[in-house]
Design a protein around this motif. Structure first.
Motif, PDB file in Angstrom:
ATOM      1  N   GLN A  49     -51.426 -49.794  13.483  1.00  0.00           N
ATOM      2  CA  GLN A  49     -50.791 -49.616  12.169  1.00  0.00           C
ATOM      3  C   GLN A  49     -51.777 -49.935  11.045  1.00  0.00           C
ATOM      4  N   LEU A  52     -54.125 -47.088  10.734  1.00  0.00           N
ATOM      5  CA  LEU A  52     -53.436 -45.973  10.093  1.00  0.00           C
ATOM      6  C   LEU A  52     -53.399 -46.169   8.571  1.00  0.00           C
ATOM      7  N   GLN A  53     -53.129 -47.388   8.133  1.00  0.00           N
ATOM      8  CA  GLN A  53     -53.120 -47.681   6.698  1.00  0.00           C
ATOM      9  C   GLN A  53     -54.509 -47.487   6.096  1.00  0.00           C
ATOM     10  N   LYS A  56     -55.046 -43.909   5.534  1.00  0.00           N
ATOM     11  CA  LYS A  56     -54.278 -43.430   4.379  1.00  0.00           C
ATOM     12  C   LYS A  56     -54.989 -43.773   3.062  1.00  0.00           C
ATOM     13  N   ARG A 161     -57.432 -36.211   8.747  1.00  0.00           N
ATOM     14  CA  ARG A 161     -56.071 -35.828   9.155  1.00  0.00           C
ATOM     15  C   ARG A 161     -55.956 -35.811  10.683  1.00  0.00           C
ATOM     16  N   VAL A 164     -55.622 -39.422  11.742  1.00  0.00           N
ATOM     17  CA  VAL A 164     -54.269 -39.920  11.456  1.00  0.00           C
ATOM     18  C   VAL A 164     -53.307 -39.432  12.538  1.00  0.00           C
ATOM     19  N   THR A 165     -53.404 -38.166  12.895  1.00  0.00           N
ATOM     20  CA  THR A 165     -52.523 -37.603  13.924  1.00  0.00           C
ATOM     21  C   THR A 165     -52.743 -38.294  15.266  1.00  0.00           C
ATOM     22  N   THR A 167     -53.939 -41.271  15.797  1.00  0.00           N
ATOM     23  CA  THR A 167     -53.459 -42.653  15.711  1.00  0.00           C
ATOM     24  C   THR A 167     -51.935 -42.704  15.779  1.00  0.00           C
ATOM     25  N   GLN A 168     -51.265 -41.784  15.104  1.00  0.00           N
ATOM     26  CA  GLN A 168     -49.803 -41.753  15.161  1.00  0.00           C
ATOM     27  C   GLN A 168     -49.309 -41.453  16.574  1.00  0.00           C
ATOM     28  N   ILE A 171     -49.789 -44.615  18.625  1.00  0.00           N
ATOM     29  CA  ILE A 171     -48.738 -45.596  18.312  1.00  0.00           C
ATOM     30  C   ILE A 171     -47.458 -45.223  19.054  1.00  0.00           C
ATOM     31  N   ALA A 172     -47.088 -43.957  18.998  1.00  0.00           N
ATOM     32  CA  ALA A 172     -45.868 -43.511  19.676  1.00  0.00           C
ATOM     33  C   ALA A 172     -45.991 -43.715  21.189  1.00  0.00           C
TER      34      ALA A 172
END
Length: 194
Positions: A49, A52-53, A56, A161, A164-165, A167-168, A171-172
């Motif tokens: 997380q 991810l921040q 961003k 991008r 970010v994808t 990393t998301q 996380i999932a």
């Protein structure tokens, strides 16, 4: 980008970065990933997380730079057109009448006789006088640099991008793995109680 201590990477992973933006690694086996990190699920999720921040924040900075460059390129092209017009009128005996912007929304009419030089704003409240040829050369170089910088920024944003994808998704995957492990543990404990 300021990063916290990054987790160790395995030898088989390709660690890459683009202009200081660390690459995210896709996690195929969550259990192996957690063992490799030596962290529990909550710590791993907190690390991801945080990363991810950070992505961003970098994305916001790059988008601001992109907006600035996209505004700068038309200004440079407009200046090139004006210098070209002045050069074209220089050889004729015509007087050039034009309206120019004094400040935002305020225009003044000017009569421009034959001129061999123009003044260009360089920034930081600095204006220099250049011959028309020097001004054209400088503006052309600035335009090429701005377009090249914009191209690099677009590539950086695409890379970001993608990170970010990834990393998301990671996380999932870690979260879902944890939920699955809890259900398996709960099912085995309830079957032992029966």
């Amino acid at each position: 980008m300021a990063t916290s201590s990054s987790p160790p990477q395995s030898d088989s992973e390709v660690v890459a970065e683009r202009r200081g933006i660390p690459a995210a690694s896709f996690v195929k086996d969550v259990q192996a990933y957690l063992n490799q990190l030596g962290l529990d699920v909550n710590s791993t999720l907190a690390f991801l997380q945080e990363r991810l921040q950070q992505y961003k924040v970098v994305e916001m900075k790059l988008l601001a730079q992109q907006r600035d460059l996209q505004a700068k390129i038309p200004d440079i092209e407009k200046c090139l057109d004006i210098v070209a017009t002045l050069q074209a009128k220089k050889d004729s005996d015509e007087v050039l009448l034009t309206d120019f912007e004094v400040s935002e929304g305020i225009y003044s009419r000017a009569r421009i006789d034959n001129t061999d030089s123009v003044c260009l704003w360089l920034g930081a409240n600095v204006m220099l006088e250049y011959s028309c040829e020097e001004a054209t050369s400088l503006l052309q170089k600035n335009l090429e640099n701005a377009k090249a910088s914009l191209e690099v920024l677009v590539g950086d944003l695409q890379f970001l991008r993608d990170q970010v994808t990834i990393t998301q998704v990671t996380i999932a995957r870690v979260y879902n793995w944890d939920v699955h492990q809890r259900r398996v543990k709960q099912a085995s404990s309830s079957s032992q109680d029966s």
